[in-house]
Structures are given as structure tokens and as C-alpha cells.
Write a protein that holds these residues in place. Structure first.
Motif, PDB file in Angstrom:
ATOM      1  N   GLU A   1       0.819  -1.211   0.000  1.00  0.00           N
ATOM      2  CA  GLU A   1       0.000   0.000   0.000  1.00  0.00           C
ATOM      3  C   GLU A   1       0.850   1.257   0.000  1.00  0.00           C
ATOM      4  OE1 GLU A   1      -1.797   3.504   1.432  1.00  0.00           O
ATOM      5  OE2 GLU A   1      -0.404   2.311   2.665  1.00  0.00           O
ATOM      6  N   TYR A   2       1.960   1.238   0.742  1.00  0.00           N
ATOM      7  CA  TYR A   2       2.789   2.446   0.830  1.00  0.00           C
ATOM      8  C   TYR A   2       3.432   2.784  -0.509  1.00  0.00           C
ATOM      9  CZ  TYR A   2       6.941  -0.632   1.247  1.00  0.00           C
ATOM     10  OH  TYR A   2       7.931  -1.569   1.031  1.00  0.00           O
ATOM     11  N   VAL A   3       3.690   1.772  -1.334  1.00  0.00           N
ATOM     12  CA  VAL A   3       4.251   2.029  -2.664  1.00  0.00           C
ATOM     13  C   VAL A   3       3.179   2.621  -3.575  1.00  0.00           C
ATOM     14  CG1 VAL A   3       5.324   0.999  -4.699  1.00  0.00           C
ATOM     15  CG2 VAL A   3       5.970   0.205  -2.421  1.00  0.00           C
ATOM     16  N   SER A   4       1.981   2.056  -3.532  1.00  0.00           N
ATOM     17  CA  SER A   4       0.877   2.588  -4.349  1.00  0.00           C
ATOM     18  C   SER A   4       0.595   4.041  -3.984  1.00  0.00           C
ATOM     19  CB  SER A   4      -0.380   1.739  -4.136  1.00  0.00           C
ATOM     20  OG  SER A   4      -0.163   0.412  -4.554  1.00  0.00           O
ATOM     21  N   ARG A   5       0.679   4.346  -2.703  1.00  0.00           N
ATOM     22  CA  ARG A   5       0.427   5.718  -2.244  1.00  0.00           C
ATOM     23  C   ARG A   5       1.497   6.667  -2.778  1.00  0.00           C
ATOM     24  NH1 ARG A   5       2.699   7.272   2.248  1.00  0.00           N
ATOM     25  NH2 ARG A   5       2.640   5.155   3.104  1.00  0.00           N
ATOM     26  N   ARG A   6       2.742   6.255  -2.712  1.00  0.00           N
ATOM     27  CA  ARG A   6       3.827   7.113  -3.200  1.00  0.00           C
ATOM     28  C   ARG A   6       3.724   7.350  -4.701  1.00  0.00           C
ATOM     29  NH1 ARG A   6       8.882   4.118  -0.441  1.00  0.00           N
ATOM     30  NH2 ARG A   6       8.207   4.320   1.731  1.00  0.00           N
ATOM     31  N   ARG A   7       3.311   6.341  -5.432  1.00  0.00           N
ATOM     32  CA  ARG A   7       3.247   6.448  -6.889  1.00  0.00           C
ATOM     33  C   ARG A   7       2.193   7.456  -7.354  1.00  0.00           C
ATOM     34  NH1 ARG A   7       4.933   1.558  -9.871  1.00  0.00           N
ATOM     35  NH2 ARG A   7       2.871   1.420 -10.803  1.00  0.00           N
ATOM     36  N   GLU A   8       1.349   7.916  -6.428  1.00  0.00           N
ATOM     37  CA  GLU A   8       0.367   8.945  -6.771  1.00  0.00           C
ATOM     38  C   GLU A   8       1.042  10.267  -7.124  1.00  0.00           C
ATOM     39  OE1 GLU A   8      -2.456   9.269  -3.643  1.00  0.00           O
ATOM     40  OE2 GLU A   8      -3.289   7.261  -3.948  1.00  0.00           O
ATOM     41  N   THR A   9       2.295  10.444  -6.678  1.00  0.00           N
ATOM     42  CA  THR A   9       3.023  11.664  -7.024  1.00  0.00           C
ATOM     43  C   THR A   9       4.089  11.399  -8.085  1.00  0.00           C
ATOM     44  OG1 THR A   9       4.495  11.342  -5.118  1.00  0.00           O
ATOM     45  CG2 THR A   9       2.594  12.786  -4.798  1.00  0.00           C
ATOM     46  N   ASN A  10       3.978  10.290  -8.797  1.00  0.00           N
ATOM     47  CA  ASN A  10       4.840  10.059  -9.957  1.00  0.00           C
ATOM     48  C   ASN A  10       4.382  10.949 -11.103  1.00  0.00           C
ATOM     49  OD1 ASN A  10       6.217   8.164  -8.486  1.00  0.00           O
ATOM     50  ND2 ASN A  10       5.893   6.484  -9.918  1.00  0.00           N
ATOM     51  N   VAL A  11       5.281  11.229 -12.019  1.00  0.00           N
ATOM     52  CA  VAL A  11       4.989  12.129 -13.139  1.00  0.00           C
ATOM     53  C   VAL A  11       4.292  11.366 -14.263  1.00  0.00           C
ATOM     54  CG1 VAL A  11       5.960  13.713 -14.840  1.00  0.00           C
ATOM     55  CG2 VAL A  11       6.988  13.550 -12.564  1.00  0.00           C
ATOM     56  N   VAL A  12       3.159  11.879 -14.706  1.00  0.00           N
ATOM     57  CA  VAL A  12       2.434  11.287 -15.827  1.00  0.00           C
ATOM     58  C   VAL A  12       2.927  11.889 -17.138  1.00  0.00           C
ATOM     59  CG1 VAL A  12       0.162  11.037 -16.922  1.00  0.00           C
ATOM     60  CG2 VAL A  12       0.401  10.780 -14.442  1.00  0.00           C
ATOM     61  N   ASP A  13       3.144  13.180 -17.133  1.00  0.00           N
ATOM     62  CA  ASP A  13       3.638  13.861 -18.334  1.00  0.00           C
ATOM     63  C   ASP A  13       4.401  15.108 -17.906  1.00  0.00           C
ATOM     64  OD1 ASP A  13       4.122  14.346 -20.999  1.00  0.00           O
ATOM     65  OD2 ASP A  13       2.024  14.108 -21.593  1.00  0.00           O
ATOM     66  N   CYS A  14       5.215  15.618 -18.803  1.00  0.00           N
ATOM     67  CA  CYS A  14       6.036  16.781 -18.495  1.00  0.00           C
ATOM     68  C   CYS A  14       6.199  17.631 -19.751  1.00  0.00           C
ATOM     69  CB  CYS A  14       7.401  16.350 -17.954  1.00  0.00           C
ATOM     70  SG  CYS A  14       8.520  17.706 -17.575  1.00  0.00           S
ATOM     71  N   VAL A  15       5.959  18.920 -19.621  1.00  0.00           N
ATOM     72  CA  VAL A  15       6.136  19.864 -20.721  1.00  0.00           C
ATOM     73  C   VAL A  15       7.359  20.718 -20.429  1.00  0.00           C
ATOM     74  CG1 VAL A  15       5.102  21.726 -22.064  1.00  0.00           C
ATOM     75  CG2 VAL A  15       3.645  19.913 -21.124  1.00  0.00           C
ATOM     76  N   LEU A  16       8.278  20.798 -21.395  1.00  0.00           N
ATOM     77  CA  LEU A  16       9.479  21.619 -21.242  1.00  0.00           C
ATOM     78  C   LEU A  16       9.148  23.040 -21.679  1.00  0.00           C
ATOM     79  CD1 LEU A  16      12.019  19.112 -22.872  1.00  0.00           C
ATOM     80  CD2 LEU A  16      11.483  19.350 -20.441  1.00  0.00           C
ATOM     81  N   LEU A  17       9.040  23.947 -20.717  1.00  0.00           N
ATOM     82  CA  LEU A  17       8.711  25.337 -21.004  1.00  0.00           C
ATOM     83  C   LEU A  17       9.980  26.134 -21.282  1.00  0.00           C
ATOM     84  CD1 LEU A  17       6.126  25.858 -18.116  1.00  0.00           C
ATOM     85  CD2 LEU A  17       5.664  25.117 -20.464  1.00  0.00           C
ATOM     86  N   GLU A  18       9.805  27.411 -21.580  1.00  0.00           N
ATOM     87  CA  GLU A  18      10.955  28.275 -21.795  1.00  0.00           C
ATOM     88  C   GLU A  18      11.649  28.565 -20.464  1.00  0.00           C
ATOM     89  OE1 GLU A  18      12.007  29.046 -24.843  1.00  0.00           O
ATOM     90  OE2 GLU A  18      10.330  27.852 -25.595  1.00  0.00           O
TER      91      GLU A  18
END
Length: 264
Positions: free
Chosen positions: A116-133
């Protein structure tokens, strides 16, 4: 993904899990949060002291390598043949030895469930990332939160200065395995937990962002239909800077719907 429980036979308790992503050949170790510098595996004590329980991929893989027969061993060919292995594979050797090592009381046990503690932590994993200026990241997390991170805020973290001072390196950024990190040139990793903790929360949900794209981005064919013109006419308008594509491609461009409507 393969999941292995890391078990301490002397303490008679699990201390974490090893996640192995076969396709990418990446290891991530997740430790339990009640460990301290005395109960954590020796290699991870510096992380536990800093309350870091998700171990970076390079250190996780190093833990595996320290527990298996090295690839440079003189009779490695005979060992591979004995175990019916076509090539050297750290994880296969780890399974054969059950992860045991003479220097501690740890072993591994294969499982098919995430704690459960791993599933909870994975909630703050990155789904997508946009490289801004200006070396700013717009990160979308698994819990639907969106945060903006200025890499200047992370200057004291590892090789971040290299990313900031090299535009080509910065533009190589992409989400790493299972969203555990954002990686640049597949060599400099920024942990998802660090990005989440340091990021400035944006009052926007991932679904809102996707809705904006669906409703407000149009391709060349849609733009021509809205304007009632040909592709040549649209190309002329782009050349005259009446309309600016948000993305250009030899097969057609993408435009903001509002920009097209303003020129209708």
C-alpha cells in the motif's frame, strides 16, 4: 514489471520492494518508512537519513549488482552455461541466489502485489512533463495535480546546473520509467518526489489541460475548413505572420483555434 519483496531474515520483517522493469532494464527500490539508519540496508542509509525512501534507479541497480556474480568473472561463460542462460542477466542471477549476500541478512521473495505504501507514493509520480521556456517544467502528476518547477530552484541538486546551461541537454528531457523521474539525455534524473515537493501548484487538473487541447487545437485541414480557404491560402497567411502555428510539420501544422477565428 516484476516485483520482489526485500526481506530481512534476521529482523524477520520486510524492509521494502524491488521493482524491475524488464523492457527498460531499470530497477527501483521502495523502502518502508519506519526504517532508520540502523535498520536500513547499508547502501541506503544516507537516503533514509534524509527521509528519502524511493531509491534512485542507479543506486537501486547498484544494490542488485553488489549481490550477484560480476559479469567480468573469469569463468562467467561456464556459469551461464550451467544455468542455461544465453547472456548475462543480473536479475536472473538475483533470482537464482534469492538475493542473498554474505554481508547482510537480506533476501528477495517474488510477489505480484504492490504494498500500500508504494501505491500511495506512486500517486506523485509524473504522468507527463512539458518543457517550457527558461528551464521551467510543467509536470502532470498521477494524483491529477499540475505543478510548475523552475530548475533554478534545484541548482544544488546533483547535475541540475548542467541542464540549465545546456539548451540541447534541457530539450532532451522526458518522463522516465513509470513516472519515477524526469530524465535528461537518459543520464541526469530529477526524482518525481523532488519535483512534486518543490513545484508551484497550478490550479489546473490534467483533464482540464486535455480538454483545452481537444477544444482549442486544430490541424491544417480543420483550419482551412473554418477559414473557407485552401492550404495555399493558409500557408500565405502563415508566411505573412497573420497566423502562427503552435507546431509545424511537413504533413501539416497545428494551430490555436482562437488564432484561426480571429483571422476568419
Amino acid at each position: 514489471m516484476k516485483i520482489y519483496e526485500i526481506f530481512d531474515e534476521e529482523m524477520d520483517r520486510p524492509v521494502g520492494v524491488l521493482l524491475y522493469y524488464e523492457k527498460q532494464k531499470v530497477c527501483i527500490i521502495e523502502l518502508q518508512e519506519d526504517l532508520d539508519e540502523w535498520t536500513a540496508p547499508l547502501l541506503f542509509t544516507s537516503y533514509v537519513k534524509r527521509k528519502i525512501y524511493t531509491i534512485p534507479r542507479d543506486i537501486s541497480f547498484l544494490w542488485v549488482k553488489e549481490r550477484v556474480i560480476p559479469s567480468g568473472r573469469q569463468n562467467i561463460g561456464d556459469i551461464l552455461a550451467h544455468h542455461h542462460m544465453q547472456s548475462y542477466d543480473e536479475i536472473k542471477f538475483l533470482e537464482i541466489s534469492e538475493g542473498r549476500c554474505s554481508q547482510d541478512s537480506l533476501c528477495i521473495r517474488k510477489t505480484d502485489r504492490l504494498p500500500e505504501y508504494v501505491s500511495r507514493r506512486r500517486e506523485t509520480n509524473v504522468v507527463d512533463c512539458v518543457l517550457l521556456e527558461d528551464c521551467r517544467l510543467l509536470c502532470f502528476f498521477a494524483n491529477e495535480e499540475v505543478k510548475k518547477i523552475n530548475l533554478d530552484w534545484l541548482k544544488n541538486s546533483g547535475d541540475v546546473d548542467k541542464i540549465i546551461n545546456n539548451e540541447r541537454l534541457y530539450r532532451s528531457g522526458q518522463v522516465g520509467v513509470d513516472g519515477y523521474y524526469v530524465t535528461f539525455n537518459d543520464s541526469i534524473d530529477l526524482p518525481a518526489q523532488t519535483l512534486y515537493a518543490m513545484g508551484e501548484k497550478i490550479p489546473l487538473k490534467t483533464a482540464d489541460f486535455l480538454a483545452f487541447i481537444r477544444e482549442n487545437v486544430v490541424d491544417t485541414a480543420q483550419s482551412c475548413k473554418m477559414l473557407g480557404c485552401s492550404r495555399q491560402n493558409l500557408s500565405y497567411m502563415v508566411g505573412q505572420r497573420q497566423i502562427t502555428p503552435i507546431r509545424e510539420n511537413v504533413r501539416g501544422n497545428l494551430y490555436l483555434k482562437g488564432d484561426i477565428l480571429q483571422n476568419k
